[in-house]
Design an enzyme around this catalytic site. Structure first.
Site, mmCIF file in Angstrom:
data_model
loop_
_atom_site.group_PDB
_atom_site.id
_atom_site.type_symbol
_atom_site.label_atom_id
_atom_site.label_comp_id
_atom_site.label_asym_id
_atom_site.label_seq_id
_atom_site.Cartn_x
_atom_site.Cartn_y
_atom_site.Cartn_z
ATOM 1 N N GLU A 17 0.836 -1.208 0.000
ATOM 2 C CA GLU A 17 0.000 0.000 0.000
ATOM 3 C C GLU A 17 0.871 1.258 0.000
ATOM 4 O OE1 GLU A 17 -3.602 0.523 2.637
ATOM 5 O OE2 GLU A 17 -2.309 2.070 3.477
ATOM 6 N N ARG A 107 -16.202 3.569 3.224
ATOM 7 C CA ARG A 107 -17.013 4.709 3.654
ATOM 8 C C ARG A 107 -16.123 5.901 3.958
ATOM 9 N NH1 ARG A 107 -19.400 4.927 9.446
ATOM 10 N NH2 ARG A 107 -17.287 5.759 9.686
HETATM 11 P P1 FAD Z 1 -18.456 0.454 6.468
HETATM 12 O O1 FAD Z 1 -18.285 -0.905 5.916
HETATM 13 O O2 FAD Z 1 -19.561 1.293 5.903
HETATM 14 O O3 FAD Z 1 -18.673 0.305 8.049
HETATM 15 C C1 FAD Z 1 -18.563 1.455 8.907
HETATM 16 C C2 FAD Z 1 -19.318 1.212 10.199
HETATM 17 O O4 FAD Z 1 -20.728 1.196 9.929
HETATM 18 C C3 FAD Z 1 -19.021 -0.114 10.889
HETATM 19 O O5 FAD Z 1 -19.019 0.129 12.277
HETATM 20 C C4 FAD Z 1 -20.172 -1.021 10.485
HETATM 21 O O6 FAD Z 1 -20.446 -2.024 11.465
HETATM 22 C C5 FAD Z 1 -21.298 -0.020 10.389
HETATM 23 N N1 FAD Z 1 -22.337 -0.370 9.394
HETATM 24 C C6 FAD Z 1 -22.133 -0.828 8.146
HETATM 25 N N2 FAD Z 1 -23.302 -1.011 7.514
HETATM 26 C C7 FAD Z 1 -24.284 -0.636 8.397
HETATM 27 C C8 FAD Z 1 -25.703 -0.580 8.331
HETATM 28 N N3 FAD Z 1 -26.377 -0.944 7.240
HETATM 29 N N4 FAD Z 1 -26.382 -0.125 9.424
HETATM 30 C C9 FAD Z 1 -25.708 0.266 10.556
HETATM 31 N N5 FAD Z 1 -24.350 0.222 10.661
HETATM 32 C C10 FAD Z 1 -23.647 -0.216 9.589
HETATM 33 N N6 FAD Z 1 -9.902 5.603 5.006
HETATM 34 C C11 FAD Z 1 -9.667 6.608 4.125
HETATM 35 O O7 FAD Z 1 -10.104 7.732 4.354
HETATM 36 N N7 FAD Z 1 -8.950 6.396 2.971
HETATM 37 C C12 FAD Z 1 -8.440 5.166 2.650
HETATM 38 O O8 FAD Z 1 -7.802 5.004 1.604
HETATM 39 C C13 FAD Z 1 -8.656 4.077 3.564
HETATM 40 N N8 FAD Z 1 -8.189 2.834 3.292
HETATM 41 C C14 FAD Z 1 -8.466 1.808 4.167
HETATM 42 C C15 FAD Z 1 -8.017 0.513 3.848
HETATM 43 C C16 FAD Z 1 -8.271 -0.546 4.709
HETATM 44 C C17 FAD Z 1 -7.788 -1.945 4.335
HETATM 45 C C18 FAD Z 1 -8.972 -0.333 5.922
HETATM 46 C C19 FAD Z 1 -9.235 -1.480 6.874
HETATM 47 C C20 FAD Z 1 -9.438 0.945 6.234
HETATM 48 C C21 FAD Z 1 -9.206 2.022 5.371
HETATM 49 N N9 FAD Z 1 -9.671 3.312 5.637
HETATM 50 C C22 FAD Z 1 -9.420 4.337 4.758
HETATM 51 C C23 FAD Z 1 -10.400 3.592 6.898
HETATM 52 C C24 FAD Z 1 -11.948 3.471 6.725
HETATM 53 O O9 FAD Z 1 -12.401 4.440 5.818
HETATM 54 C C25 FAD Z 1 -12.579 3.670 8.103
HETATM 55 O O10 FAD Z 1 -12.266 2.602 8.950
HETATM 56 C C26 FAD Z 1 -14.088 3.926 8.122
HETATM 57 O O11 FAD Z 1 -14.454 4.361 9.434
HETATM 58 C C27 FAD Z 1 -14.970 2.718 7.808
HETATM 59 O O12 FAD Z 1 -14.936 2.433 6.467
HETATM 60 P P2 FAD Z 1 -15.647 1.070 5.922
HETATM 61 O O13 FAD Z 1 -15.547 1.111 4.457
HETATM 62 O O14 FAD Z 1 -15.115 -0.105 6.630
HETATM 63 O O15 FAD Z 1 -17.165 1.344 6.396
#
Ligand code: FAD
Length: 284
Positions: A17, A107
């Site tokens: 990454e 997200r």
């Molecule tokens: P989601 O999958 O949407 O989940 C977020 C939260 O919402 C979780 O607590 C989940 O349980 C909850 N949730 C999901 N669906 C629902 C629903 N339908 N109803 C109620 N609750 C729900 N951040 C950046 O800004 N840029 C990056 O490039 C970046 N790269 C990353 C790469 C990796 C491998 C990882 C692990 C994280 C990265 N992040 C990055 C951080 C990430 O954006 C944050 O952790 C963010 O808070 C959650 O993103 P997510 O896509 O996992 O969210």
């Protein structure tokens, strides 16, 4: 190439990454790091996306450079927490036009006072699917996502995310492999069957680990804590110990059949190089 194809071809898929510069003036030095990392010939490289920041436009440019100039399959991260639907569409179209076939749909962290077009990554995944034939990855959290108080509920949300069109998952960093094995067991029991890539972070400064673990909630096991306590004020020793720790994690993960290893390089090619050389035969 689509990353889903790589999983069919290789037992353990290896990725690195890189993050774009915070300021445009640093663009060339990041490109230089990208070139050095490309020379290690990972199966693919991912480029992070600065949620709502000036770095977001550089994600496409760096992913394009990796793929078109260096011949390395690129995975572009994309967040939606503080973007409009038009901004998201614009980036997805720019990626497609650049030949980027892989997107890590996230997200992002919510910025106070800024409304995004989607509430969750699953909605972004559905939007990307409407745009074209991309291979889509999602994030997952072996220790639970920091906002969700219940790990079972978090995995239920993850299942819904995978069903919205996720081809693979990459984990948040973790420092105890048993945490991952426990998580994989829970995913299997819920019927989540997509490949899960293990995120490995070599820690090279005591200050950075405190910041990173408090942000993402990853727990340091006593073995890692002892390394920090002993070598925290000796950067050269800490670097060596962290590389050895990461290598030990990777060897164990590969031996136990984990489908992918993703190294959070922190844009430090020398550290990624030391790790990759130590496991070159293991991950061949
Ligand atoms: P989601 O999958 O949407 O989940 C977020 C939260 O919402 C979780 O607590 C989940 O349980 C909850 N949730 C999901 N669906 C629902 C629903 N339908 N109803 C109620 N609750 C729900 N951040 C950046 O800004 N840029 C990056 O490039 C970046 N790269 C990353 C790469 C990796 C491998 C990882 C692990 C994280 C990265 N992040 C990055 C951080 C990430 O954006 C944050 O952790 C963010 O808070 C959650 O993103 P997510 O896509 O996992 O969210």
């Amino acid at each position: 190439m689509k990353i889903s194809e790589l999983f069919k071809q290789k037992r353990t898929v290896v990725s690195l990454e890189i993050f774009p510069p915070k300021q445009d003036t640093d663009f060339d030095s990041v490109l230089h790091a990208a070139d050095e990392l490309s020379a290690l010939r990972p199966d693919y490289m991912s480029v992070t996306y600065g949620a709502g920041g000036g770095t977001s436009r550089n994600t496409v440019a760096i992913a394009r450079h990796l793929q078109q100039d260096n011949g390395v399959t690129a995975l572009a991260h994309l967040t939606c927490a503080s973007s409009t639907r038009e901004e998201v569409s614009g980036i997805v179209d720019a990626l497609g036009a650049s030949g980027i076939e892989n997107i890590l749909a996230l997200r992002g962290d919510r910025a106070p006072g800024k409304e995004g077009c989607f509430n969750y990554a699953s909605e972004l995944i559905e939007e990307i699917r409407r745009h074209g034939d991309f291979c889509i990855g999602g994030a997952c959290y072996p220790e639970g996502h920091i906002e969700c108080g219940n790990k079972e509920t978090d995995i239920d949300h993850l299942k819904a995310k995978v069903e919205s069109g996720c081809d693979f998952l990459i984990t948040q960093m973790f420092f105890d492999n048993n945490v991952l094995y426990n998580f994989l067991y829970r995913l299997a029991s819920k019927g989540i069957g997509v490949p899960v890539v293990a995120g490995i972070m070599p820690i090279t400064s005591a200050a950075s680990i405190k910041r990173v673990t408090s942000l993402c909630g990853a727990v340091l096991p006593p073995k890692h804590r002892a390394i920090l306590d002993r070598f925290g004020d000796n950067p050269a020793a800490l670097r060596q110990a962290s590389i050895a720790y990461a290598v030990e994690q990777i060897v164990d993960l590969a031996a136990n059949g984990v489908r992918g290893i993703h190294i959070y390089t922190m844009n430090k090619p020398d550290i990624a190089q030391s790790i990759m050389h130590s496991v070159s035969e293991i991950l061949r």
